[in-house]
Design a protein around this motif. Structure first.
Motif, PDB file in Angstrom:
ATOM      1  N   ASP A 104      52.779  35.559  48.950  1.00 26.81           N
ATOM      2  CA  ASP A 104      52.666  34.501  47.947  1.00 26.81           C
ATOM      3  C   ASP A 104      53.548  34.824  46.744  1.00 26.81           C
ATOM      4  O   ASP A 104      54.294  35.828  46.739  1.00 26.81           O
ATOM      5  CB  ASP A 104      51.210  34.290  47.538  1.00 26.81           C
ATOM      6  N   GLY A 105      53.446  33.985  45.720  1.00 26.83           N
ATOM      7  CA  GLY A 105      54.310  34.156  44.562  1.00 26.83           C
ATOM      8  C   GLY A 105      54.117  35.472  43.838  1.00 26.83           C
ATOM      9  O   GLY A 105      55.024  35.950  43.147  1.00 26.83           O
TER      10      GLY A 105
ATOM     11  N   PRO B  55      55.730  28.680  51.410  1.00 31.91           N
ATOM     12  CA  PRO B  55      57.132  29.129  51.466  1.00 31.91           C
ATOM     13  C   PRO B  55      57.783  28.768  52.800  1.00 31.91           C
ATOM     14  O   PRO B  55      57.111  28.544  53.808  1.00 31.91           O
ATOM     15  CB  PRO B  55      57.020  30.644  51.292  1.00 31.91           C
ATOM     16  N   GLU B  56      59.085  28.723  52.796  1.00 33.21           N
ATOM     17  CA  GLU B  56      59.860  28.378  53.990  1.00 33.21           C
ATOM     18  C   GLU B  56      59.486  29.245  55.185  1.00 33.21           C
ATOM     19  O   GLU B  56      59.420  28.778  56.320  1.00 33.21           O
ATOM     20  CB  GLU B  56      61.353  28.540  53.679  1.00 33.21           C
ATOM     21  N   GLU B  57      59.210  30.521  54.950  1.00 31.75           N
ATOM     22  CA  GLU B  57      58.889  31.452  56.032  1.00 31.75           C
ATOM     23  C   GLU B  57      57.649  31.002  56.806  1.00 31.75           C
ATOM     24  O   GLU B  57      57.578  31.154  58.030  1.00 31.75           O
ATOM     25  CB  GLU B  57      58.673  32.854  55.465  1.00 31.75           C
TER      26      GLU B  57
END
Length: 466
Positions: free
Chosen positions: A109-110, A68-70
């Motif tokens: 996570d997702g 993820p971008e983070e």
């Protein structure tokens, strides 16, 4: 590279240096035309930035895909910020740990689960998986000054190598005295002092600096004074000593900035040593780099003759001249084996004097690689217990602690390497026999500057490692 008569301008040396780096797989950018409102050639947003963030972001995604971008944002924040209360060398050590071990980030996570992961900033195994960019005439603005660096080597957007060049007819040392000291921040003695450099942020990520007028070339760490500026003399151990007329800069660039060699130097041949009170950064010298890699090549050799010698414990002898950094060579060797060959190895470092035992254990301790209090054998019984501990990385001991007769092996492991510091005659008598009986499958290597081992004793030395 041009003959010495062609070195009439700094720019000509720069151009030839960039050309050599191009041969080694580096891309090149001439950034002198950048302006503060449009530093478009390097992708920075302003001249105060010394990390090429677009290159770093691309590397993070390439080496750590699908996050993820983070996660990427946290890694970039760690690369581009620092603790303003720390000294330059302390900041440099922090950045080195990020470079070598990755940036620790936390994200979800997702499925919404908390994840903690280290993101690689560099691929140390595959040079082709990294971006190597040589930027000439790099403008950098400090708090009060605007300066222009001759050549900076960026790997994945991180400024890892600083090169200051002079004309052939100018003393190479002027690059250190008149430019680097101003940029870096030291007094006229060149000693480590609390003087702010004019563009000190350029050295947060630096791994070594190079000073040259084309003919003479030296490299150093950011904490080194002029007496610790070194020449890179050989690409291979068997190469001849370079002559007085040899152009040293091409040899240094090919020896240290070949992409695979540079990654190896950064990953395995840099230490931070607090032995003298103030933290010092140590970059391996040419003979240390070549000698350590030669030992490791022997350890991993597929040659039947070498394998047979290793089966009898003969790893070799590493010759050192006095004052050439033997203790650091031992640390470089053991640490690279543990990182690149197997972390399961145990190293037993043997000396014959308490002073030497304390010295080598202290070097490991002050470099953060071992703990003298826990890793020094205090008695024969303590030594035997330590050698039976398969989870122990290091054991430091005196040869005299092997005086008791061995009735059964202390350990039959074959991933123990015994390093004899200052190997000489006393380690080839009864005590050494006890040591070999106690560790029948270990491999043995001697580090010495005094070749006193003679065939007359019935114990000829193994094939030298260097």
């Amino acid at each position: 590279m041009n003959a010495r008569g062609d070195y009439s301008e700094d720019g000509m040396i720069q151009k030839d240096a960039a050309a050599i780096l191009g041969e080694l797989g580096w891309s090149s950018v001439h950034a002198q035309a950048e302006t503060e409102d449009r530093p478009h050639l390097t992708g920075r947003s302003n001249f105060t930035e010394t990390v090429l963030t677009p290159d770093l972001r691309a590397a993070l995604e390439r080496l750590n895909p699908g996050l993820p971008e983070e996660a990427y944002r946290q890694a970039i924040d760690q690369a581009t910020t620092h603790d303003h209360a720390k000294t330059l060398v302390a900041i440099n050590q922090d950045k080195y740990e990020l470079l070598r071990n990755g940036a620790l980030v936390r994200f979800k996570d997702g499925a919404g689960r908390a994840v903690e992961r280290r993101l690689r900033l560099v691929d140390f195994v595959d040079p082709d998986n990294n971006s190597f960019k040589a930027v000439r005439e790099l403008w950098v603005r400090g708090r009060n000054y605007l300066r222009r660096a001759d050549l900076v080597g960026f790997v994945n957007g991180l400024p890892l190598v600083f090169v200051e060049l002079k004309r052939f007819d100018v003393d190479y040392h002027d690059a250190y005295k008149k430019n680097y000291r101003d940029y870096r921040g030291t007094d006229e003695s060149g000693k480590q002092v609390a003087i702010e450099g004019s563009i000190e942020q350029l050295f947060h990520w630096n791994q070594f600096v190079v000073f040259s007028n084309g003919h003479i070339a030296r490299y150093a760490s950011i904490t080194a004074t002029s007496e610790h500026h070194y020449q890179w003399k050989r690409l291979d151990e068997d190469d001849p000593e370079p002559g007085k007329s040899t152009m040293q800069l091409p040899l240094l660039l090919r020896g240290m900035m070949d992409r695979a060699r540079l990654l190896d130097i950064i990953e395995n041949f840099i230490l931070f040593d607090a032995s003298e009170g103030a933290l010092a950064k140590i970059v391996a010298r040419n003979h240390q780099y070549l000698g350590v890699n030669r030992v490791i090549a022997r350890l991993q050799s597929d040659d039947d003759k070498v394998k047979a010698e290793l089966a009898t414990g003969q790893l070799g002898v590493f010759w050192h001249t006095q004052g050439s950094g033997k203790s650091y060579s031992i640390v470089f060797l053991s640490e690279k084996i543990r990182r690149r060959v197997s972390a399961g190895y145990t190293f037993v470092v043997v000396t014959d004097r308490s002073e030497l035992d304390g010295q080598i254990a202290g070097t490991y301790t002050h470099c953060g690689r071992a703990h003298a209090k826990d890793d020094q054998a205090q008695s024969g019984a303590n030594l035997r217990a330590m050698l039976r501990d398969s989870n122990r990385s290091y054991v430091f001991t005196l040869i005299q602690k092997y005086r008791e007769r061995v009735t059964e092996p202390y350990s039959e492991r074959d991933d123990i390497i015994v390093i004899s510091d200052e190997a000489h005659r006393s380690q080839y008598g009864r005590l050494a026999l006890n040591m070999r009986k106690g560790l029948p499958n270990a491999k043995f290597i001697g580090f010495t500057g005094t070749p006193l081992i003679e065939a007359a004793e019935g114990n000829p030395p193994a094939k030298p490692a260097q």
